[in-house]
Design a protein around this motif. Structure first.
Motif, PDB file in Angstrom:
ATOM      1  N   GLN A  84       0.834  -1.203   0.000  1.00 47.84           N
ATOM      2  CA  GLN A  84       0.000   0.000   0.000  1.00 47.84           C
ATOM      3  C   GLN A  84       0.870   1.255   0.000  1.00 47.84           C
ATOM      4  OE1 GLN A  84      -2.380  -0.969   3.448  1.00 47.84           O
ATOM      5  NE2 GLN A  84      -4.165  -1.356   2.164  1.00 47.84           N
ATOM      6  N   TYR A  85       1.961   1.220   0.726  1.00 51.86           N
ATOM      7  CA  TYR A  85       2.897   2.343   0.721  1.00 51.86           C
ATOM      8  C   TYR A  85       3.457   2.545  -0.684  1.00 51.86           C
ATOM      9  CZ  TYR A  85       7.278   4.877   1.796  1.00 51.86           C
ATOM     10  OH  TYR A  85       8.325   5.766   1.818  1.00 51.86           O
ATOM     11  N   GLY A  86       3.783   1.454  -1.355  1.00 50.98           N
ATOM     12  CA  GLY A  86       4.251   1.554  -2.733  1.00 50.98           C
ATOM     13  C   GLY A  86       3.211   2.202  -3.627  1.00 50.98           C
ATOM     14  N   LEU A  87       1.964   1.761  -3.504  1.00 49.18           N
ATOM     15  CA  LEU A  87       0.880   2.361  -4.297  1.00 49.18           C
ATOM     16  C   LEU A  87       0.664   3.825  -3.932  1.00 49.18           C
ATOM     17  CD1 LEU A  87      -1.662  -0.584  -4.379  1.00 49.18           C
ATOM     18  CD2 LEU A  87      -0.511   0.452  -6.367  1.00 49.18           C
ATOM     19  N   GLY A  88       0.857   4.155  -2.674  1.00 44.43           N
ATOM     20  CA  GLY A  88       0.750   5.544  -2.246  1.00 44.43           C
ATOM     21  C   GLY A  88       1.802   6.421  -2.900  1.00 44.43           C
ATOM     22  N   ARG A  89       3.018   5.908  -2.993  1.00 47.75           N
ATOM     23  CA  ARG A  89       4.087   6.664  -3.644  1.00 47.75           C
ATOM     24  C   ARG A  89       3.815   6.840  -5.131  1.00 47.75           C
ATOM     25  NH1 ARG A  89       9.122   3.516  -2.312  1.00 47.75           N
ATOM     26  NH2 ARG A  89       7.607   1.847  -2.108  1.00 47.75           N
ATOM     27  N   VAL A  90       3.220   5.817  -5.750  1.00 45.90           N
ATOM     28  CA  VAL A  90       2.827   5.947  -7.158  1.00 45.90           C
ATOM     29  C   VAL A  90       1.771   7.041  -7.290  1.00 45.90           C
ATOM     30  CG1 VAL A  90       1.631   4.811  -9.072  1.00 45.90           C
ATOM     31  CG2 VAL A  90       3.426   3.581  -7.836  1.00 45.90           C
ATOM     32  N   LYS A 105      -1.357   6.600   5.079  1.00 46.70           N
ATOM     33  CA  LYS A 105      -1.840   6.539   6.465  1.00 46.70           C
ATOM     34  C   LYS A 105      -2.246   5.115   6.851  1.00 46.70           C
ATOM     35  CE  LYS A 105      -3.334  11.330   6.761  1.00 46.70           C
ATOM     36  NZ  LYS A 105      -4.463  12.268   6.787  1.00 46.70           N
ATOM     37  N   THR A 106      -2.908   4.422   5.934  1.00 42.36           N
ATOM     38  CA  THR A 106      -3.294   3.033   6.197  1.00 42.36           C
ATOM     39  C   THR A 106      -2.054   2.176   6.438  1.00 42.36           C
ATOM     40  OG1 THR A 106      -5.273   3.283   4.836  1.00 42.36           O
ATOM     41  CG2 THR A 106      -4.520   1.039   5.263  1.00 42.36           C
ATOM     42  N   SER A 107      -1.069   2.369   5.593  1.00 38.00           N
ATOM     43  CA  SER A 107       0.182   1.632   5.722  1.00 38.00           C
ATOM     44  C   SER A 107       0.899   1.977   7.026  1.00 38.00           C
ATOM     45  CB  SER A 107       1.087   1.956   4.530  1.00 38.00           C
ATOM     46  OG  SER A 107       2.321   1.320   4.649  1.00 38.00           O
ATOM     47  N   LEU A 108       0.947   3.260   7.335  1.00 40.24           N
ATOM     48  CA  LEU A 108       1.628   3.709   8.555  1.00 40.24           C
ATOM     49  C   LEU A 108       0.993   3.114   9.804  1.00 40.24           C
ATOM     50  CD1 LEU A 108       3.717   5.445  10.023  1.00 40.24           C
ATOM     51  CD2 LEU A 108       2.085   7.351   9.895  1.00 40.24           C
ATOM     52  N   ILE A 109      -0.319   3.132   9.874  1.00 42.40           N
ATOM     53  CA  ILE A 109      -1.006   2.588  11.051  1.00 42.40           C
ATOM     54  C   ILE A 109      -0.645   1.117  11.249  1.00 42.40           C
ATOM     55  CG2 ILE A 109      -3.285   1.946  11.965  1.00 42.40           C
ATOM     56  CD1 ILE A 109      -4.307   4.618  10.641  1.00 42.40           C
ATOM     57  N   ALA A 110      -0.742   0.342  10.173  1.00 43.79           N
ATOM     58  CA  ALA A 110      -0.461  -1.094  10.273  1.00 43.79           C
ATOM     59  C   ALA A 110       0.996  -1.353  10.671  1.00 43.79           C
ATOM     60  CB  ALA A 110      -0.780  -1.787   8.954  1.00 43.79           C
ATOM     61  N   LEU A 111       1.925  -0.670  10.013  1.00 47.30           N
ATOM     62  CA  LEU A 111       3.345  -0.924  10.290  1.00 47.30           C
ATOM     63  C   LEU A 111       3.763  -0.365  11.644  1.00 47.30           C
ATOM     64  CD1 LEU A 111       4.808  -0.375   6.726  1.00 47.30           C
ATOM     65  CD2 LEU A 111       4.441  -2.546   7.913  1.00 47.30           C
ATOM     66  N   ASN A 112       3.164   0.749  12.041  1.00 46.60           N
ATOM     67  CA  ASN A 112       3.462   1.314  13.354  1.00 46.60           C
ATOM     68  C   ASN A 112       3.021   0.340  14.454  1.00 46.60           C
ATOM     69  OD1 ASN A 112       4.711   3.499  14.591  1.00 46.60           O
ATOM     70  ND2 ASN A 112       2.755   4.471  15.067  1.00 46.60           N
ATOM     71  N   ASP A 113       1.840  -0.257  14.279  1.00 49.14           N
ATOM     72  CA  ASP A 113       1.341  -1.235  15.256  1.00 49.14           C
ATOM     73  C   ASP A 113       2.268  -2.437  15.384  1.00 49.14           C
ATOM     74  OD1 ASP A 113      -0.834   0.374  15.762  1.00 49.14           O
ATOM     75  OD2 ASP A 113      -2.267  -0.855  14.629  1.00 49.14           O
ATOM     76  N   MET A 114       2.985  -2.753  14.309  1.00 51.86           N
ATOM     77  CA  MET A 114       3.919  -3.884  14.310  1.00 51.86           C
ATOM     78  C   MET A 114       5.299  -3.488  14.829  1.00 51.86           C
ATOM     79  SD  MET A 114       3.367  -5.488  10.551  1.00 51.86           S
ATOM     80  CE  MET A 114       1.766  -5.291   9.816  1.00 51.86           C
TER      81      MET A 114
END
Length: 129
Positions: A84-90, A105-114
């Motif tokens: 999703q982060y990759g798609l966000g950068r695109v 933001k979706t990517s950040l939330i998931a990865l931050n939780d991990m």
């Protein structure tokens, strides 16, 4: 061989030698598909998307990220978030800031939780939009 191909590709990408990285990714992707491991195949597609981002080939990058998302095994939240982060950068490169921020933001939330190491990079990227 797949591991070596992907590892060689990763080293070249980090050095900015995208042409060399591009040489190894198809081999790694073909091998991943041959052994029929969706996690390995989707990861190779994700790396391919990153390569195309680095080469400023946004349509190809988006295609690889979307293909990766379609193959990611259910429950693999890490690879989903990274893709999703990759798609966000695109999306950002294509001028779609709304979509870029949403995916980021979706990517950040998931990865931050991990507690994932990429969370800081994504936060910095989001702040720069």
């Amino acid at each position: 061989t797949r591991v070596r191909s992907s590892a060689a590709s990763d080293v070249y990408k980090r050095q900015g030698k995208y042409i060399h990285a591009e040489k190894y990714l198809p081999e790694g992707l073909d091998l991943a598909r041959q052994i029929g491991r969706p996690r390995i195949t989707s990861n190779a597609l994700y790396e391919y998307g990153n390569l195309f981002l680095g080469l400023n080939q946004m349509e190809e990058a988006e295609e690889k990220f979307r293909e990766a998302l379609d193959m990611i095994p259910e429950g693999d939240q890490e690879l989903i978030a990274l893709t999703q982060y990759g798609l966000g950068r695109v999306a950002a490169a294509q001028g779609n800031k709304y979509q870029a921020k949403k995916l980021g933001k979706t990517s950040l939330i998931a990865l931050n939780d991990m507690g994932h190491r990429k969370a800081k990079e994504i936060k910095f990227w989001l702040d720069s939009l």
